[in-house]
Write an enzyme that holds these catalytic residues in place. Structure first.
Site, PDB file in Angstrom:
ATOM      1  N   ASP A 132     -16.469  17.991   9.837  1.00  0.00           N
ATOM      2  CA  ASP A 132     -15.919  19.233  10.378  1.00  0.00           C
ATOM      3  C   ASP A 132     -14.696  19.618   9.560  1.00  0.00           C
ATOM      4  O   ASP A 132     -13.848  18.778   9.242  1.00  0.00           O
ATOM      5  CB  ASP A 132     -15.535  19.039  11.843  1.00  0.00           C
ATOM      6  CG  ASP A 132     -15.167  20.351  12.512  1.00  0.00           C
ATOM      7  OD1 ASP A 132     -16.088  21.079  12.923  1.00  0.00           O
ATOM      8  OD2 ASP A 132     -13.961  20.646  12.598  1.00  0.00           O
ATOM      9  N   ASN A 140      -9.122  31.097   8.423  1.00  0.00           N
ATOM     10  CA  ASN A 140      -9.621  32.446   8.715  1.00  0.00           C
ATOM     11  C   ASN A 140      -8.489  33.388   9.082  1.00  0.00           C
ATOM     12  O   ASN A 140      -8.445  34.540   8.637  1.00  0.00           O
ATOM     13  CB  ASN A 140     -10.639  32.396   9.862  1.00  0.00           C
ATOM     14  CG  ASN A 140     -12.023  31.980   9.391  1.00  0.00           C
ATOM     15  OD1 ASN A 140     -12.385  32.190   8.238  1.00  0.00           O
ATOM     16  ND2 ASN A 140     -12.783  31.380  10.282  1.00  0.00           N
ATOM     17  N   HIS A 145     -11.822  36.088   6.751  1.00  0.00           N
ATOM     18  CA  HIS A 145     -13.117  35.428   6.941  1.00  0.00           C
ATOM     19  C   HIS A 145     -13.896  35.250   5.634  1.00  0.00           C
ATOM     20  O   HIS A 145     -14.710  34.323   5.531  1.00  0.00           O
ATOM     21  CB  HIS A 145     -13.950  36.212   7.951  1.00  0.00           C
ATOM     22  CG  HIS A 145     -13.436  36.099   9.356  1.00  0.00           C
ATOM     23  ND1 HIS A 145     -13.706  35.018  10.155  1.00  0.00           N
ATOM     24  CD2 HIS A 145     -12.640  36.925  10.085  1.00  0.00           C
ATOM     25  CE1 HIS A 145     -13.110  35.177  11.329  1.00  0.00           C
ATOM     26  NE2 HIS A 145     -12.465  36.323  11.323  1.00  0.00           N
ATOM     27  N   GLU A 175     -18.074  25.468  11.480  1.00  0.00           N
ATOM     28  CA  GLU A 175     -17.595  24.747  10.302  1.00  0.00           C
ATOM     29  C   GLU A 175     -18.023  23.280  10.328  1.00  0.00           C
ATOM     30  O   GLU A 175     -17.370  22.425   9.721  1.00  0.00           O
ATOM     31  CB  GLU A 175     -16.065  24.842  10.212  1.00  0.00           C
ATOM     32  CG  GLU A 175     -15.312  24.256  11.387  1.00  0.00           C
ATOM     33  CD  GLU A 175     -15.093  25.233  12.539  1.00  0.00           C
ATOM     34  OE1 GLU A 175     -14.205  24.966  13.368  1.00  0.00           O
ATOM     35  OE2 GLU A 175     -15.801  26.264  12.597  1.00  0.00           O
TER      36      GLU A 175
END
Length: 281
Positions: A132, A140, A145, A175
Site C-alpha cells: 500500500d 493527491n 490526481h 493505492e
C-alpha cells in the site's frame, strides 16, 4: 451470356452439325438413298435449331454455377477472416477486462479468480504480498490526481520489475497492490518485498521540479501447501496494517518486522510522521 459461353456454344453447335451431316452422308447411302435434297438440309438445320440453343443454355448454366461457386468460396474466405478478427477482438477485450487500465497489472476480480483457481491444487511453498502506498492522500492533495496516478504507475513498475514471469501481481483497489509468488521460499518473498520497497522509496520522482515523497508498506504472508485465498489475504493485510501503523515504509512478514528498515529510514520518516499525525493508514 458471356463471350466465352457464346464461343463454346458455337463450337458445340458446329460439331453437332458436322456429326449430323457425317451420319447423313454415311448412313443414307447404306440404306439405298441419296444424301441430297431435304434430308441433307435437315441434317444441317436440326442441329442448328436444337444443339445451338441447348448447348448455349447448358454452357451458360455451367458458367453461372461456376461463378456462384467462386462467389461462395470468396464469401467463405471472408467469413473465416471475419471470424478470426472477431476471435482476436474477443481475446483482446477479455484481456482488457482482466487488466487495470492505469497500471497494466491484473485487476481485483482477475487476481482473486486466479487465486481461487490455484488454491485447491497448490503444493509447495508460496507467498502472498499486499503493498500500500504511504500517505497517498497527501500526494493527491498536494500535487493533484494526475501526479497521484503517475505515483501508482511508478509503484506498479517497481513491482513488475521485481517479479518473474511465473509470479502474479495487480492492483486490488485505490493505492493497494497484491502479489502472489508461487514456488517461493520465505527468504525470496521477503527479499522481493524489500526490493520493491527500496525501489519505490529511492525513485527519482518529481512533479514540477519538486520531489514527490513516495514509499510503500508491505505485508507478507507465507504458506506451505494448499490455502484459502481469503485467509491468506487476511493474514497479509494484517501484516500490512502493522507495517503502516509504525513509521511506514516497512515490510512485515508472518508477524515479524524487518527492524533494519526502521533503523535505516526512521530518521527520514520521523519528521513526516509527526507532521502527518492523524492521517489514515
Amino acid at each position: 451470356m458471356s463471350r466465352k459461353t457464346t464461343i463454346k456454344a458455337a463450337i458445340a453447335t458446329g460439331a453437332s452439325v458436322v456429326v449430323s451431316v457425317s451420319i447423313c452422308l454415311l448412313l443414307v447411302p447404306l440404306l439405298g438413298g441419296q444424301p441430297d435434297g431435304p434430308g441433307f438440309w435437315m441434317s444441317v438445320f436440326c442441329p442448328l435449331v436444337i444443339a445451338g440453343p441447348a448447348s448455349a443454355w447448358q454452357f451458360h448454366q455451367s458458367e453461372v454455377i461456376g461463378n456462384q461457386r467462386d462467389e461462395i468460396a470468396r464469401m467463405h474466405v471472408e467469413l473465416e477472416d471475419m471470424h478470426a478478427e472477431l476471435r482476436h477482438i474477443h481475446e483482446d477485450l477479455r484481456a482488457r477486462a482482466r487488466r487495470d487500465p492505469l497500471t497494466g497489472g491484473l485487476n481485483r476480480g482477475a487476481l482473486f479468480a486466479e487465486l481461487a483457481e490455484i488454491a485447491p491444487s497448490h503444493e509447495g511453498p508460496a507467498a502472498l504480498l499486499v503493498a500500500d502506498a504511504d500517505h497517498f492522500k497527501r500526494i493527491n492533495d498536494s500535487f493533484g490526481h494526475l501526479v497521484g496516478d503517475e505515483a501508482l504507475r511508478r509503484i506498479a513498475d517497481a513491482i513488475a520489475a521485481s517479479l518473474d514471469e511465473k509470479d502474479m501481481w495487480g492492483r486490488i483497489g485505490g493505492e493497494e497492490f497484491l502479489m502472489f509468488l508461487p514456488a517461493t521460499t520465505r527468504t525470496r518473498a521477503v527479499a522481493i518485498a524489500d526490493g520493491i520497497r527500496h525501489a519505490v522509496v529511492t525513485a527519482d520522482f518529481l512533479a514540477g521540479g519538486e520531489p514527490v515523497p513516495l514509499s510503500v508498506s508491505i505485508g507478507v504472508a507465507s504458506l506451505r501447501d494448499r490455502f484459502e485465498p481469503a485467509d491468506i489475504f487476511r493474514q497479509a493485510d494484517e501484516h500490512l496494517y502493522r507495517a503502516k501503523s509504525g513509521w511506514r515504509n516497512r515490510v512485515v512478514f508472518d508477524g515479524q518486522e524487518l527492524e533494519r528498515f526502521q533503523q535505516e529510514w526512521e530518521p527520514v520518516l520521523r519528521p513526516q510522521l509527526h507532521e502527518n499525525k492523524g492521517i489514515e493508514h
